[in-house]
Design a protein around this motif. Structure first.
Motif, mmCIF file in Angstrom:
data_model
loop_
_atom_site.group_PDB
_atom_site.id
_atom_site.type_symbol
_atom_site.label_atom_id
_atom_site.label_comp_id
_atom_site.label_asym_id
_atom_site.label_seq_id
_atom_site.Cartn_x
_atom_site.Cartn_y
_atom_site.Cartn_z
ATOM 1 N N GLU A 1 0.822 -1.202 0.000
ATOM 2 C CA GLU A 1 0.000 0.000 0.000
ATOM 3 C C GLU A 1 0.862 1.261 0.000
ATOM 4 O OE1 GLU A 1 -4.046 -1.614 2.162
ATOM 5 O OE2 GLU A 1 -2.773 -0.252 3.265
ATOM 6 N N ASP A 2 0.373 2.253 -0.703
ATOM 7 C CA ASP A 2 1.020 3.569 -0.753
ATOM 8 C C ASP A 2 0.203 4.524 0.110
ATOM 9 O OD1 ASP A 2 2.083 6.047 -1.294
ATOM 10 O OD2 ASP A 2 1.812 5.921 -3.464
ATOM 11 N N ILE B 1 0.170 10.288 4.836
ATOM 12 C CA ILE B 1 1.293 10.604 5.723
ATOM 13 C C ILE B 1 1.760 12.033 5.513
ATOM 14 C CG2 ILE B 1 3.713 10.047 6.221
ATOM 15 C CD1 ILE B 1 2.919 7.079 5.588
ATOM 16 N N ASP B 2 1.901 12.433 4.246
ATOM 17 C CA ASP B 2 2.325 13.806 3.954
ATOM 18 C C ASP B 2 1.352 14.823 4.543
ATOM 19 O OD1 ASP B 2 4.562 12.864 2.634
ATOM 20 O OD2 ASP B 2 3.695 13.099 0.631
ATOM 21 N N GLN B 3 0.049 14.545 4.447
ATOM 22 C CA GLN B 3 -0.952 15.459 4.992
ATOM 23 C C GLN B 3 -0.860 15.517 6.510
ATOM 24 O OE1 GLN B 3 -3.146 17.548 3.263
ATOM 25 N NE2 GLN B 3 -3.251 18.385 5.336
ATOM 26 N N LEU B 4 -0.697 14.360 7.154
ATOM 27 C CA LEU B 4 -0.591 14.336 8.617
ATOM 28 C C LEU B 4 0.675 15.043 9.092
ATOM 29 C CD1 LEU B 4 -1.856 10.714 9.315
ATOM 30 C CD2 LEU B 4 -3.066 12.863 9.794
ATOM 31 N N LEU B 5 1.763 14.891 8.367
ATOM 32 C CA LEU B 5 3.003 15.592 8.722
ATOM 33 C C LEU B 5 2.825 17.099 8.557
ATOM 34 C CD1 LEU B 5 5.652 13.234 7.086
ATOM 35 C CD2 LEU B 5 5.250 13.567 9.539
ATOM 36 N N HIS C 1 10.232 2.219 -1.030
ATOM 37 C CA HIS C 1 9.794 2.222 -2.431
ATOM 38 C C HIS C 1 9.741 3.639 -2.997
ATOM 39 C CE1 HIS C 1 8.871 -2.062 -2.321
ATOM 40 N NE2 HIS C 1 8.347 -1.846 -1.136
ATOM 41 N N GLY C 2 10.650 4.501 -2.533
ATOM 42 C CA GLY C 2 10.730 5.857 -3.051
ATOM 43 C C GLY C 2 9.658 6.797 -2.547
ATOM 44 N N ARG C 3 8.975 6.404 -1.482
ATOM 45 C CA ARG C 3 7.920 7.263 -0.934
ATOM 46 C C ARG C 3 7.904 7.142 0.582
ATOM 47 N NH1 ARG C 3 4.653 2.928 -3.876
ATOM 48 N NH2 ARG C 3 4.081 1.507 -2.216
ATOM 49 N N ARG C 4 7.243 8.086 1.236
ATOM 50 C CA ARG C 4 7.162 8.079 2.692
ATOM 51 C C ARG C 4 6.168 6.999 3.124
ATOM 52 N NH1 ARG C 4 9.148 11.938 6.354
ATOM 53 N NH2 ARG C 4 9.420 13.476 4.725
ATOM 54 N N ALA C 5 6.547 6.266 4.187
ATOM 55 C CA ALA C 5 5.704 5.190 4.722
ATOM 56 C C ALA C 5 5.800 5.226 6.243
ATOM 57 C CB ALA C 5 6.185 3.842 4.196
#
Length: 149
Positions: A30-31, A36-40, A54-58
Motif C-alpha cells: 500500500e502507498d 502521511i504527507d498530509q498528517l506531517l 519504495h521511493g515514498r514516505r511510509a
C-alpha cells in the motif's frame, strides 16, 4: 452490512515482510504517502514515525499489502478488501503460529512455486504427504510458517 477485516501479522521488520508477502501473493504494498504527507503537514504525526520505502514516505512500524483488484481509498492508500497488515513488535517469534496462510499452486506446479518463494526469502521446512493431500510447509523470512499445496 458487510464486515471488513484484515489479517494482522506481528513482525520485527514490517517492510521486509510486506515486500515478501506482496511478492508471494501478487499483492501490492500500500502507498499511504498522501495521507502521511498530509498528517506531517498538519503536525498530526512526527517525522520520526516514518521511513522512506519504495521511493515514498511510509509508516515506520506499519505497512500493509492488498490485492491489486480490490478497491482502495485513494486519499489514504488503504485497501478496502483482501489485506494483510504487518506491525512492528519488540519481541521475537518464539512458538509455532496458531494461524497460517495456505497458498494453492496450480496442479503440478508446487515444485516451481516453492522454488519461486525460496528466491523471495522463504525456507522449505518439510514435505507432508497424507491421505488428505500433499503440501510443503515453508517459513517466511521471519519464521512464520505457511503451506504450499
Amino acid at each position: 452490512m458487510t464486515l471488513h477485516w484484515k489479517l494482522v501479522i506481528d513482525a520485527a521488520e514490517p517492510h521486509a515482510q510486506a515486500d515478501f508477502w506482496a511478492g508471494a501473493l501478487g499483492y501490492l504494498v500500500e502507498d499511504n504517502s498522501a495521507l502521511i504527507d498530509q498528517l506531517l503537514a498538519d503536525g498530526a504525526a512526527p517525522p520520526e514515525a516514518t521511513v522512506e520505502s519504495h521511493g515514498r514516505r511510509a509508516w515506520r512500524d506499519l505497512v500493509a499489502v492488498r490485492h491489486p483488484d480490490d478497491p482502495y481509498d485513494p486519499q489514504s492508500g488503504m485497501g478496502l478488501g483482501r489485506r494483510i497488515l504487518f506491525q512492528r513488535v519488540p519481541e521475537p517469534k518464539t512458538v509455532k503460529n496458531r494461524l497460517h496462510i495456505d497458498l494453492h499452486s496450480a496442479p503440478g506446479s508446487r515444485p516451481a512455486e516453492t522454488a519461486r518463494l525460496e528466491t523471495l526469502g522463504a525456507t522449505a521446512l518439510r514435505e507432508v504427504k497424507e491421505p488428505g493431500g500433499e503440501w510443503v510447509v515453508m517459513a517466511d523470512p521471519e519464521g512464520n510458517e505457511f503451506c504450499v499445496q
